[in-house]
Motif scaffolding. Sequence first.
Motif, PDB file in Angstrom:
ATOM      1  N   UNK A  65      -5.629  69.420 -25.957  1.00 16.35           N
ATOM      2  CA  UNK A  65      -6.471  68.771 -26.966  1.00 16.35           C
ATOM      3  C   UNK A  65      -6.033  67.345 -27.290  1.00 16.35           C
ATOM      4  N   UNK A  66      -5.029  66.843 -26.627  1.00 16.66           N
ATOM      5  CA  UNK A  66      -4.521  65.506 -26.910  1.00 16.66           C
ATOM      6  C   UNK A  66      -5.607  64.463 -26.646  1.00 16.66           C
ATOM      7  N   UNK A  67      -6.090  63.782 -27.692  1.00 17.84           N
ATOM      8  CA  UNK A  67      -7.209  62.856 -27.495  1.00 17.84           C
ATOM      9  C   UNK A  67      -6.839  61.609 -26.704  1.00 17.84           C
ATOM     10  N   UNK A  68      -5.620  61.130 -26.869  1.00 19.78           N
ATOM     11  CA  UNK A  68      -5.220  59.912 -26.174  1.00 19.78           C
ATOM     12  C   UNK A  68      -5.175  60.133 -24.668  1.00 19.78           C
ATOM     13  N   UNK A  69      -4.556  61.220 -24.236  1.00 18.85           N
ATOM     14  CA  UNK A  69      -4.462  61.473 -22.798  1.00 18.85           C
ATOM     15  C   UNK A  69      -5.826  61.847 -22.233  1.00 18.85           C
ATOM     16  N   UNK A  70      -6.628  62.546 -22.997  1.00 18.25           N
ATOM     17  CA  UNK A  70      -7.981  62.865 -22.541  1.00 18.25           C
ATOM     18  C   UNK A  70      -8.798  61.587 -22.373  1.00 18.25           C
ATOM     19  N   UNK A  71      -8.618  60.662 -23.306  1.00 15.35           N
ATOM     20  CA  UNK A  71      -9.310  59.382 -23.196  1.00 15.35           C
ATOM     21  C   UNK A  71      -8.869  58.648 -21.934  1.00 15.35           C
ATOM     22  N   UNK A  72      -7.566  58.589 -21.713  1.00 14.09           N
ATOM     23  CA  UNK A  72      -7.060  57.930 -20.503  1.00 14.09           C
ATOM     24  C   UNK A  72      -7.607  58.603 -19.247  1.00 14.09           C
ATOM     25  N   UNK A  73      -7.699  59.918 -19.270  1.00  8.15           N
ATOM     26  CA  UNK A  73      -8.255  60.628 -18.120  1.00  8.15           C
ATOM     27  C   UNK A  73      -9.695  60.175 -17.889  1.00  8.15           C
ATOM     28  N   UNK A  74     -10.470  60.030 -18.954  1.00  9.41           N
ATOM     29  CA  UNK A  74     -11.839  59.543 -18.813  1.00  9.41           C
ATOM     30  C   UNK A  74     -11.890  58.143 -18.226  1.00  9.41           C
ATOM     31  N   UNK A  75     -10.959  57.286 -18.656  1.00 11.49           N
ATOM     32  CA  UNK A  75     -10.898  55.926 -18.124  1.00 11.49           C
ATOM     33  C   UNK A  75     -10.561  55.963 -16.636  1.00 11.49           C
ATOM     34  N   UNK A  76      -9.621  56.812 -16.267  1.00 13.90           N
ATOM     35  CA  UNK A  76      -9.256  56.940 -14.849  1.00 13.90           C
ATOM     36  C   UNK A  76     -10.462  57.415 -14.045  1.00 13.90           C
ATOM     37  N   UNK A  77     -11.147  58.428 -14.570  1.00 13.94           N
ATOM     38  CA  UNK A  77     -12.335  58.920 -13.877  1.00 13.94           C
ATOM     39  C   UNK A  77     -13.370  57.812 -13.723  1.00 13.94           C
ATOM     40  N   UNK A  78     -13.547  57.046 -14.773  1.00  9.00           N
ATOM     41  CA  UNK A  78     -14.495  55.936 -14.754  1.00  9.00           C
ATOM     42  C   UNK A  78     -14.092  54.926 -13.683  1.00  9.00           C
ATOM     43  N   UNK A  79     -12.820  54.571 -13.626  1.00 10.14           N
ATOM     44  CA  UNK A  79     -12.334  53.592 -12.657  1.00 10.14           C
ATOM     45  C   UNK A  79     -12.430  54.121 -11.226  1.00 10.14           C
ATOM     46  N   UNK A  80     -12.314  55.413 -11.049  1.00 14.08           N
ATOM     47  CA  UNK A  80     -12.408  56.030  -9.719  1.00 14.08           C
ATOM     48  C   UNK A  80     -13.858  56.194  -9.269  1.00 14.08           C
ATOM     49  N   UNK A  81     -14.796  55.861 -10.141  1.00 15.27           N
ATOM     50  CA  UNK A  81     -16.205  56.031  -9.793  1.00 15.27           C
ATOM     51  C   UNK A  81     -16.712  57.443 -10.012  1.00 15.27           C
ATOM     52  N   UNK A  82     -15.948  58.253 -10.723  1.00 22.39           N
ATOM     53  CA  UNK A  82     -16.344  59.629 -11.036  1.00 22.39           C
ATOM     54  C   UNK A  82     -17.141  59.613 -12.345  1.00 22.39           C
ATOM     55  N   UNK A  83     -18.324  59.057 -12.256  1.00 26.94           N
ATOM     56  CA  UNK A  83     -19.125  58.811 -13.446  1.00 26.94           C
ATOM     57  C   UNK A  83     -19.470  60.094 -14.191  1.00 26.94           C
ATOM     58  N   UNK A  84     -19.901  61.116 -13.479  1.00 27.40           N
ATOM     59  CA  UNK A  84     -20.276  62.366 -14.154  1.00 27.40           C
ATOM     60  C   UNK A  84     -19.080  62.982 -14.886  1.00 27.40           C
ATOM     61  N   UNK A  85     -17.915  62.937 -14.248  1.00 24.91           N
ATOM     62  CA  UNK A  85     -16.717  63.491 -14.872  1.00 24.91           C
ATOM     63  C   UNK A  85     -16.317  62.670 -16.093  1.00 24.91           C
ATOM     64  N   UNK A  86     -16.390  61.342 -15.974  1.00 23.37           N
ATOM     65  CA  UNK A  86     -16.052  60.470 -17.105  1.00 23.37           C
ATOM     66  C   UNK A  86     -17.029  60.699 -18.257  1.00 23.37           C
ATOM     67  N   UNK A  87     -18.308  60.830 -17.950  1.00 23.66           N
ATOM     68  CA  UNK A  87     -19.296  61.122 -18.999  1.00 23.66           C
ATOM     69  C   UNK A  87     -18.956  62.420 -19.714  1.00 23.66           C
ATOM     70  N   UNK A  88     -18.592  63.434 -18.941  1.00 26.68           N
ATOM     71  CA  UNK A  88     -18.247  64.730 -19.537  1.00 26.68           C
ATOM     72  C   UNK A  88     -16.996  64.608 -20.407  1.00 26.68           C
ATOM     73  N   UNK A  89     -15.999  63.894 -19.935  1.00 23.64           N
ATOM     74  CA  UNK A  89     -14.758  63.719 -20.692  1.00 23.64           C
ATOM     75  C   UNK A  89     -15.012  62.980 -22.000  1.00 23.64           C
ATOM     76  N   UNK A  90     -15.703  61.854 -21.932  1.00 27.08           N
ATOM     77  CA  UNK A  90     -15.967  61.081 -23.153  1.00 27.08           C
ATOM     78  C   UNK A  90     -16.900  61.827 -24.105  1.00 27.08           C
ATOM     79  N   UNK A  91     -17.889  62.526 -23.556  1.00 23.26           N
ATOM     80  CA  UNK A  91     -18.801  63.304 -24.404  1.00 23.26           C
ATOM     81  C   UNK A  91     -18.031  64.388 -25.144  1.00 23.26           C
ATOM     82  N   UNK A  92     -17.161  65.086 -24.444  1.00 26.02           N
ATOM     83  CA  UNK A  92     -16.378  66.143 -25.092  1.00 26.02           C
ATOM     84  C   UNK A  92     -15.456  65.557 -26.160  1.00 26.02           C
TER      85      UNK A  92
END
Length: 188
Positions: A65-92
Motif C-alpha cells: 500500500x506504499x503510495x510513494x513506491x506505487x507512484x514511482x512504479x506508475x512513473x516507470x510504467x509510463x516511461x517504459x511505454x506501458x500506458x495501460x499499466x500506468x493508467x491502472x496504477x495511477x487510477x488505483x
Amino acid sequence: MLLSVLPTRCSSLVRLPAALLLAALCATGALAQGTDYDDVSRMTRAGQFDQALARADKYLAGNPRDPQMRFLKGVIQQQRGQTDEALATFTQLTQDYPELPEPYNNLAVIHASQNQFDKARIALEMAVRTHPNYATAHENLGDVYARLAAQSYGKAVQLDAANASAPVKLKAVNALLTPPPKAKKTSR
C-alpha cells in the motif's frame, strides 16, 4: 505543454520538484525506506527501467500500500511505454489516496498524450481540488483548456467558413500551444 511529476519531463506536461512530491507523500505516513526509494528513483532517472521496476516490485511485495513506491512504479510504467499499466496504477492510487494530487496529474499527462483532453481536464480538476496550490496542475489545466479551445475553434472554422472571429482565435490559441524556438547559441 503539460507537465509530468517524476522523474523525467514528459513530452507535454510539467514536472513537479521531487521535494514537493516527497513532502506530499510523506504526509501520508507511508514513505518508502530511503534507500529503496532513492535506488528506484536513481535507476529511473538513469533510464534503467527494468531494474527500477524489479526493485519497486520487490519493495511493494512487502509494502503493497506504499503510495510513494506505487507512484514511482506508475512513473516507470509510463516511461517504459506501458500506458495501460500506468493508467491502472495511477487510477488505483487516486482511489486509495484521493488526497494526493500527483497521481491525478500523471493520469492527465497520459490522457493528454492520447488526445483525450476531456479526461485530462477532469483529472487535473481533481488534482487542483485536492491541492489548490499545486502550480503544476494549474499550468497543465491551462494547457488542456487551450487544447480544448483549439479543438472548438477548429470545429467552428470547419462548420462556418464565413465566421471571421474563429480563425483569429484559433491562430491565437495555436500560438500559445507552439513551443518557443530554442535560443541560438552564440560564440564569443
